[in-house]
Design a protein around this motif. Structure first.
Motif, mmCIF file in Angstrom:
data_model
loop_
_atom_site.group_PDB
_atom_site.id
_atom_site.type_symbol
_atom_site.label_atom_id
_atom_site.label_comp_id
_atom_site.label_asym_id
_atom_site.label_seq_id
_atom_site.Cartn_x
_atom_site.Cartn_y
_atom_site.Cartn_z
ATOM 1 N N CYS A 64 -4.577 8.580 -1.475
ATOM 2 C CA CYS A 64 -4.443 7.308 -0.773
ATOM 3 C C CYS A 64 -3.561 6.357 -1.556
ATOM 4 C CB CYS A 64 -5.815 6.669 -0.538
ATOM 5 S SG CYS A 64 -6.568 5.997 -2.042
ATOM 6 N N SER A 65 -3.168 5.291 -0.887
ATOM 7 C CA SER A 65 -2.456 4.182 -1.513
ATOM 8 C C SER A 65 -2.540 3.020 -0.530
ATOM 9 C CB SER A 65 -0.993 4.548 -1.804
ATOM 10 O OG SER A 65 -0.346 3.529 -2.546
ATOM 11 N N ALA A 66 -1.907 1.910 -0.862
ATOM 12 C CA ALA A 66 -1.870 0.747 0.023
ATOM 13 C C ALA A 66 -0.546 0.039 -0.178
ATOM 14 C CB ALA A 66 -3.030 -0.206 -0.261
ATOM 15 N N ALA A 67 -0.088 -0.657 0.849
ATOM 16 C CA ALA A 67 1.183 -1.369 0.778
ATOM 17 C C ALA A 67 1.047 -2.739 1.426
ATOM 18 C CB ALA A 67 2.292 -0.576 1.466
ATOM 19 N N VAL A 68 1.607 -3.755 0.770
ATOM 20 C CA VAL A 68 1.703 -5.104 1.326
ATOM 21 C C VAL A 68 3.102 -5.216 1.918
ATOM 22 C CG1 VAL A 68 1.594 -7.569 0.841
ATOM 23 C CG2 VAL A 68 0.104 -5.986 -0.416
ATOM 24 N N LEU A 69 3.196 -5.226 3.245
ATOM 25 C CA LEU A 69 4.501 -5.089 3.894
ATOM 26 C C LEU A 69 5.388 -6.321 3.708
ATOM 27 C CD1 LEU A 69 3.539 -3.181 7.160
ATOM 28 C CD2 LEU A 69 4.192 -2.288 4.920
ATOM 29 N N VAL A 70 4.824 -7.521 3.781
ATOM 30 C CA VAL A 70 5.572 -8.743 3.487
ATOM 31 C C VAL A 70 4.717 -9.636 2.613
ATOM 32 C CG1 VAL A 70 6.976 -8.653 5.593
ATOM 33 C CG2 VAL A 70 4.817 -9.896 5.612
ATOM 34 N N ASP A 71 5.356 -10.535 1.894
ATOM 35 C CA ASP A 71 4.645 -11.326 0.883
ATOM 36 C C ASP A 71 3.499 -12.150 1.460
ATOM 37 O OD1 ASP A 71 6.292 -10.289 -1.021
ATOM 38 O OD2 ASP A 71 7.433 -12.132 -1.398
ATOM 39 N N ASP A 72 3.691 -12.732 2.647
ATOM 40 C CA ASP A 72 2.653 -13.639 3.161
ATOM 41 C C ASP A 72 1.528 -12.910 3.892
ATOM 42 O OD1 ASP A 72 3.744 -12.961 5.601
ATOM 43 O OD2 ASP A 72 4.463 -14.972 6.095
ATOM 44 N N ALA A 73 1.404 -11.593 3.664
ATOM 45 C CA ALA A 73 0.294 -10.838 4.240
ATOM 46 C C ALA A 73 -0.960 -10.907 3.383
ATOM 47 C CB ALA A 73 0.688 -9.375 4.441
ATOM 48 N N ILE A 74 -0.846 -11.488 2.194
ATOM 49 C CA ILE A 74 -1.980 -11.506 1.270
ATOM 50 C C ILE A 74 -1.904 -12.760 0.407
ATOM 51 C CG2 ILE A 74 -0.771 -10.180 -0.523
ATOM 52 C CD1 ILE A 74 -3.457 -8.771 -1.101
ATOM 53 N N ALA A 75 -3.048 -13.280 0.028
ATOM 54 C CA ALA A 75 -3.132 -14.412 -0.898
ATOM 55 C C ALA A 75 -4.404 -14.271 -1.714
ATOM 56 C CB ALA A 75 -3.110 -15.754 -0.156
ATOM 57 N N ALA A 76 -4.412 -14.886 -2.895
ATOM 58 C CA ALA A 76 -5.561 -14.769 -3.797
ATOM 59 C C ALA A 76 -5.985 -16.135 -4.291
ATOM 60 C CB ALA A 76 -5.224 -13.864 -4.977
ATOM 61 N N LEU A 77 -7.293 -16.364 -4.273
ATOM 62 C CA LEU A 77 -7.896 -17.530 -4.913
ATOM 63 C C LEU A 77 -8.476 -17.060 -6.234
ATOM 64 C CD1 LEU A 77 -8.888 -20.520 -4.769
ATOM 65 C CD2 LEU A 77 -10.970 -19.639 -3.675
#
Length: 313
Positions: A288-301
Protein backbone atom coordinates in the motif's frame (compact mmCIF):
# COMPACT_ATOMS: atom_id res chain seq x y z
CA UNK A 1 -23.33 -45.48 46.66
CA UNK A 2 -22.08 -45.20 50.20
CA UNK A 3 -21.79 -47.83 52.92
CA UNK A 4 -24.52 -48.03 55.55
CA UNK A 5 -23.86 -45.63 58.33
CA UNK A 6 -21.24 -43.58 56.44
CA UNK A 7 -21.81 -39.86 55.78
CA UNK A 8 -23.61 -38.95 52.53
CA UNK A 9 -21.51 -37.37 49.74
CA UNK A 10 -22.36 -35.95 46.30
CA UNK A 11 -20.30 -35.63 43.14
CA UNK A 12 -18.06 -32.60 43.45
CA UNK A 13 -18.41 -29.68 41.03
CA UNK A 14 -14.74 -29.82 40.04
CA UNK A 15 -15.02 -33.48 39.07
CA UNK A 16 -18.34 -32.99 37.30
CA UNK A 17 -16.86 -30.13 35.28
CA UNK A 18 -14.48 -32.58 33.59
CA UNK A 19 -17.43 -34.11 31.72
CA UNK A 20 -18.95 -30.82 30.67
CA UNK A 21 -18.64 -29.21 27.24
CA UNK A 22 -17.29 -25.70 27.63
CA UNK A 23 -18.59 -22.98 25.33
CA UNK A 24 -15.64 -21.04 23.86
CA UNK A 25 -15.14 -17.80 21.98
CA UNK A 26 -12.75 -17.13 19.16
CA UNK A 27 -9.57 -15.35 20.35
CA UNK A 28 -10.42 -11.77 21.32
CA UNK A 29 -7.70 -9.31 20.23
CA UNK A 30 -7.74 -5.93 21.96
CA UNK A 31 -5.34 -4.33 19.47
CA UNK A 32 -7.97 -4.34 16.72
CA UNK A 33 -9.40 -0.87 15.97
CA UNK A 34 -12.09 0.30 13.50
CA UNK A 35 -9.35 1.57 11.12
CA UNK A 36 -11.55 4.40 9.91
CA UNK A 37 -8.86 5.93 7.69
CA UNK A 38 -8.49 2.74 5.65
CA UNK A 39 -12.26 2.49 5.30
CA UNK A 40 -12.85 6.13 4.33
CA UNK A 41 -10.02 6.59 1.82
CA UNK A 42 -10.68 6.05 -1.87
CA UNK A 43 -8.35 3.30 -3.09
CA UNK A 44 -6.76 3.38 -6.51
CA UNK A 45 -5.23 0.27 -8.13
CA UNK A 46 -1.80 0.84 -9.66
CA UNK A 47 0.30 -1.03 -12.20
CA UNK A 48 3.83 -2.20 -11.45
CA UNK A 49 3.40 -0.95 -7.90
CA UNK A 50 3.90 2.71 -8.90
CA UNK A 51 1.83 5.89 -9.25
CA UNK A 52 3.22 8.91 -11.12
CA UNK A 53 1.54 12.04 -9.79
CA UNK A 54 1.37 14.59 -12.60
CA UNK A 55 0.76 18.15 -11.48
CA UNK A 56 0.34 21.52 -13.15
CA UNK A 57 3.39 23.75 -12.67
CA UNK A 58 1.48 26.97 -12.04
CA UNK A 59 -2.22 27.14 -11.19
CA UNK A 60 -2.37 30.65 -12.73
CA UNK A 61 -0.56 29.87 -15.99
CA UNK A 62 -3.66 30.13 -18.20
CA UNK A 63 -4.67 33.62 -19.35
CA UNK A 64 -8.29 34.21 -20.21
CA UNK A 65 -10.30 37.23 -21.40
CA UNK A 66 -13.96 38.03 -21.00
CA UNK A 67 -15.77 39.37 -24.09
CA UNK A 68 -12.71 40.83 -25.90
CA UNK A 69 -13.18 43.92 -28.01
CA UNK A 70 -13.29 43.32 -31.77
CA UNK A 71 -9.85 44.87 -32.32
CA UNK A 72 -8.15 42.84 -29.56
CA UNK A 73 -6.84 39.34 -29.97
CA UNK A 74 -7.48 36.39 -27.71
CA UNK A 75 -4.25 35.51 -25.83
CA UNK A 76 -2.74 32.13 -26.60
CA UNK A 77 -2.40 29.89 -23.57
CA UNK A 78 -1.30 26.44 -22.47
CA UNK A 79 -1.10 24.52 -19.23
CA UNK A 80 2.42 23.42 -18.30
CA UNK A 81 3.15 20.23 -16.35
CA UNK A 82 5.94 19.34 -13.95
CA UNK A 83 8.82 17.74 -15.87
CA UNK A 84 9.88 15.57 -12.93
CA UNK A 85 6.67 14.46 -11.24
CA UNK A 86 6.76 12.56 -7.98
CA UNK A 87 6.34 8.80 -8.13
CA UNK A 88 4.85 6.74 -5.31
CA UNK A 89 6.01 3.13 -4.94
CA UNK A 90 3.95 0.70 -2.91
CA UNK A 91 5.30 -0.19 0.52
CA UNK A 92 5.39 -3.81 1.72
CA UNK A 93 4.06 -4.82 5.13
CA UNK A 94 4.50 -8.52 5.77
CA UNK A 95 4.66 -11.25 8.38
CA UNK A 96 5.43 -14.98 8.28
CA UNK A 97 3.03 -17.13 10.29
CA UNK A 98 4.26 -20.53 11.49
CA UNK A 99 1.92 -23.26 12.80
CA UNK A 100 2.95 -26.77 13.88
CA UNK A 101 0.96 -29.34 11.92
CA UNK A 102 0.37 -31.33 15.13
CA UNK A 103 -1.42 -28.31 16.58
CA UNK A 104 -3.57 -27.77 13.49
CA UNK A 105 -4.30 -31.53 13.19
CA UNK A 106 -5.29 -32.21 16.79
CA UNK A 107 -6.70 -28.94 18.13
CA UNK A 108 -8.84 -27.47 15.34
CA UNK A 109 -12.28 -28.18 16.76
CA UNK A 110 -14.36 -26.07 17.19
CA UNK A 111 -11.99 -23.37 15.84
CA UNK A 112 -9.62 -24.01 12.96
CA UNK A 113 -6.20 -23.15 14.40
CA UNK A 114 -4.69 -22.10 11.07
CA UNK A 115 -7.68 -19.95 10.18
CA UNK A 116 -7.62 -18.19 13.58
CA UNK A 117 -3.87 -17.63 13.46
CA UNK A 118 -4.18 -16.18 9.95
CA UNK A 119 -7.09 -13.96 11.00
CA UNK A 120 -5.13 -12.47 13.88
CA UNK A 121 -1.98 -12.04 11.76
CA UNK A 122 -3.98 -10.29 9.03
CA UNK A 123 -5.54 -7.98 11.61
CA UNK A 124 -2.06 -7.10 12.90
CA UNK A 125 -0.82 -6.36 9.39
CA UNK A 126 -3.86 -4.16 8.68
CA UNK A 127 -3.33 -2.24 11.93
CA UNK A 128 0.25 -1.59 10.83
CA UNK A 129 -1.05 -0.47 7.43
CA UNK A 130 -3.09 2.35 8.98
CA UNK A 131 -0.14 3.35 11.15
CA UNK A 132 2.10 3.57 8.08
CA UNK A 133 -0.49 5.57 6.13
CA UNK A 134 -0.24 8.22 8.83
CA UNK A 135 3.36 8.01 10.08
CA UNK A 136 5.53 6.56 7.29
CA UNK A 137 8.44 8.92 6.64
CA UNK A 138 7.95 8.63 2.86
CA UNK A 139 4.23 8.59 2.10
CA UNK A 140 2.65 9.04 5.55
CA UNK A 141 0.08 11.83 5.75
CA UNK A 142 1.77 13.62 8.64
CA UNK A 143 4.96 13.96 6.60
CA UNK A 144 3.18 15.15 3.46
CA UNK A 145 1.33 18.19 4.78
CA UNK A 146 2.79 21.25 2.98
CA UNK A 147 4.26 23.97 5.21
CA UNK A 148 1.53 26.36 4.07
CA UNK A 149 -1.10 23.91 5.36
CA UNK A 150 0.30 23.58 8.90
CA UNK A 151 -1.02 25.66 11.80
CA UNK A 152 -0.43 25.79 15.56
CA UNK A 153 -3.07 25.70 18.27
CA UNK A 154 -3.95 29.00 19.87
CA UNK A 155 -3.92 27.77 23.48
CA UNK A 156 -2.72 24.18 23.41
CA UNK A 157 -6.08 22.46 23.73
CA UNK A 158 -7.94 22.15 20.40
CA UNK A 159 -10.61 24.81 20.12
CA UNK A 160 -13.47 25.52 17.69
CA UNK A 161 -11.35 28.39 16.35
CA UNK A 162 -8.52 25.96 15.55
CA UNK A 163 -10.80 23.62 13.64
CA UNK A 164 -12.35 26.55 11.80
CA UNK A 165 -8.87 27.55 10.67
CA UNK A 166 -8.25 23.99 9.47
CA UNK A 167 -11.47 24.23 7.49
CA UNK A 168 -10.21 27.43 5.90
CA UNK A 169 -7.18 25.47 4.68
CA UNK A 170 -9.20 22.55 3.26
CA UNK A 171 -12.35 24.41 2.29
CA UNK A 172 -13.05 22.59 -0.97
CA UNK A 173 -15.32 19.71 0.05
CA UNK A 174 -13.56 18.61 3.28
CA UNK A 175 -14.24 14.97 4.10
CA UNK A 176 -13.26 14.41 7.74
CA UNK A 177 -10.97 15.37 10.59
CA UNK A 178 -8.62 12.64 11.82
CA UNK A 179 -7.53 12.71 15.46
CA UNK A 180 -6.54 10.60 18.45
CA UNK A 181 -9.53 9.81 20.71
CA UNK A 182 -7.96 11.90 23.48
CA UNK A 183 -7.68 14.89 21.14
CA UNK A 184 -11.37 14.51 20.23
CA UNK A 185 -12.25 14.35 23.92
CA UNK A 186 -10.21 17.51 24.55
CA UNK A 187 -12.03 19.29 21.71
CA UNK A 188 -15.37 18.19 23.13
CA UNK A 189 -14.44 19.63 26.52
CA UNK A 190 -13.48 22.95 24.93
CA UNK A 191 -16.78 23.09 23.06
CA UNK A 192 -18.77 22.29 26.20
CA UNK A 193 -16.85 24.92 28.16
CA UNK A 194 -17.82 27.50 25.53
CA UNK A 195 -21.43 26.37 25.51
CA UNK A 196 -21.33 24.98 21.96
CA UNK A 197 -21.39 21.17 22.36
CA UNK A 198 -20.65 19.59 18.97
CA UNK A 199 -23.44 17.58 17.34
CA UNK A 200 -22.99 13.93 16.45
CA UNK A 201 -23.66 11.84 13.36
CA UNK A 202 -23.83 8.08 12.91
CA UNK A 203 -21.26 6.58 10.56
CA UNK A 204 -21.26 2.82 9.95
CA UNK A 205 -23.43 2.49 13.04
CA UNK A 206 -21.02 4.46 15.26
CA UNK A 207 -21.78 7.92 16.72
CA UNK A 208 -19.06 10.48 15.93
CA UNK A 209 -18.65 14.10 16.96
CA UNK A 210 -18.76 16.67 14.16
CA UNK A 211 -17.72 20.26 13.65
CA UNK A 212 -19.41 22.39 10.98
CA UNK A 213 -20.92 19.15 9.72
CA UNK A 214 -17.52 17.46 9.23
CA UNK A 215 -16.99 14.30 11.33
CA UNK A 216 -14.10 13.90 13.76
CA UNK A 217 -12.83 10.40 13.01
CA UNK A 218 -10.80 8.70 15.79
CA UNK A 219 -7.57 6.76 15.30
CA UNK A 220 -4.90 5.83 17.80
CA UNK A 221 -2.30 5.90 15.00
CA UNK A 222 -2.05 9.69 15.37
CA UNK A 223 0.25 9.30 18.33
CA UNK A 224 0.20 11.20 21.62
CA UNK A 225 3.81 11.89 22.62
CA UNK A 226 4.86 9.03 20.36
CA UNK A 227 2.39 6.52 21.83
CA UNK A 228 -0.82 5.06 20.43
CA UNK A 229 -2.26 4.18 23.85
CA UNK A 230 -0.52 6.42 26.38
CA UNK A 231 -0.89 5.46 30.02
CA UNK A 232 -0.05 8.87 31.46
CA UNK A 233 -2.45 11.85 31.30
CA UNK A 234 -1.70 14.81 29.08
CA UNK A 235 0.59 14.92 26.08
CA UNK A 236 0.52 16.48 22.61
CA UNK A 237 -0.54 15.28 19.18
CA UNK A 238 -1.79 16.57 15.81
CA UNK A 239 -5.19 16.75 14.14
CA UNK A 240 -5.51 16.29 10.37
CA UNK A 241 -8.24 17.46 8.00
CA UNK A 242 -8.55 15.62 4.69
CA UNK A 243 -10.38 15.83 1.42
CA UNK A 244 -10.43 12.35 -0.12
CA UNK A 245 -10.97 10.97 -3.60
CA UNK A 246 -9.26 11.28 -6.97
CA UNK A 247 -12.21 13.13 -8.53
CA UNK A 248 -11.94 15.76 -5.80
CA UNK A 249 -8.13 16.01 -6.18
CA UNK A 250 -7.86 14.80 -2.62
CA UNK A 251 -5.97 12.13 -0.69
CA UNK A 252 -6.07 8.59 -2.12
CA UNK A 253 -4.82 5.19 -1.06
CA UNK A 254 -2.84 3.00 -3.45
CA UNK A 255 -2.80 -0.78 -3.76
CA UNK A 256 -1.69 -3.55 -6.12
CA UNK A 257 -4.59 -5.55 -7.60
CA UNK A 258 -4.57 -9.19 -8.61
CA UNK A 259 -1.98 -10.52 -6.17
CA UNK A 260 -1.51 -14.31 -5.95
CA UNK A 261 -3.48 -15.54 -2.96
CA UNK A 262 -5.34 -12.21 -2.66
CA UNK A 263 -7.65 -12.07 0.37
CA UNK A 264 -8.62 -8.39 0.28
CA UNK A 265 -7.44 -5.61 -2.08
CA UNK A 266 -3.66 -5.40 -1.77
CA UNK A 267 -3.34 -8.22 0.79
CA UNK A 268 -2.37 -11.81 0.00
CA UNK A 269 -1.75 -15.02 1.92
CA UNK A 270 0.56 -17.66 0.46
CA UNK A 271 1.50 -21.10 1.77
CA UNK A 272 5.31 -21.37 1.92
CA UNK A 273 5.55 -25.10 2.66
CA UNK A 274 6.54 -27.44 5.51
CA UNK A 275 9.97 -27.66 7.07
CA UNK A 276 11.64 -30.77 8.57
CA UNK A 277 10.02 -30.05 11.94
CA UNK A 278 6.53 -30.32 10.38
CA UNK A 279 5.93 -26.59 10.80
CA UNK A 280 3.80 -24.93 8.13
CA UNK A 281 4.66 -21.37 7.09
CA UNK A 282 2.35 -18.77 5.56
CA UNK A 283 3.38 -15.40 4.12
CA UNK A 284 0.94 -12.57 4.82
CA UNK A 285 1.86 -9.58 2.65
CA UNK A 286 0.14 -6.22 2.11
CA UNK A 287 1.21 -3.57 -0.40
CA UNK A 288 0.00 0.00 0.00
CA UNK A 289 0.83 3.68 -0.15
CA UNK A 290 -1.00 7.02 -0.15
CA UNK A 291 -0.80 10.18 -2.23
CA UNK A 292 -1.86 13.79 -1.60
CA UNK A 293 -2.90 14.87 -5.09
CA UNK A 294 -2.87 18.65 -4.48
CA UNK A 295 -1.54 20.68 -1.58
CA UNK A 296 -4.89 21.92 -0.26
CA UNK A 297 -6.25 18.38 0.14
CA UNK A 298 -4.77 18.12 3.63
CA UNK A 299 -3.99 20.34 6.61
CA UNK A 300 -2.57 19.74 10.08
CA UNK A 301 -3.19 21.32 13.46
CA UNK A 302 0.01 20.84 15.46
CA UNK A 303 0.86 21.11 19.15
CA UNK A 304 -2.55 19.82 20.27
CA UNK A 305 -2.55 19.30 24.04
CA UNK A 306 -4.96 16.55 25.01
CA UNK A 307 -5.11 17.45 28.73
CA UNK A 308 -7.53 15.73 31.13
CA UNK A 309 -10.96 16.38 32.52
CA UNK A 310 -9.41 17.72 35.73
CA UNK A 311 -7.69 20.48 33.76
CA UNK A 312 -11.13 22.03 33.20
CA UNK A 313 -12.48 21.81 36.74
Amino acid sequence: MTAKGSPQHTLGEAAAFQLANVTKTAPQYGAITPRWLVRLLDWKPVEAGTLRLNRVVDDKSVEVVCEPKPESSIPAAFVDYEEKPREYTLNSISSVLQVATKVSDLYSNPFDQVAEQLRLTIETVKERQEGELINNSGYGLLHNVPASQRIKTRKGAPTPDDLDELLSKVWKEPSFFLAHPRAIAAFGRECTRRGVPPPTITLFGTPLLTWRGVPLVPTNKLLVDGQSNPTEPGGSTSILLLRVGEKKQGVIGLYQPGLPGEQTPGLSVRFMGLDQRAIASYLVALYCSAAVLVDDAIAALEGVEVGTYHDYK
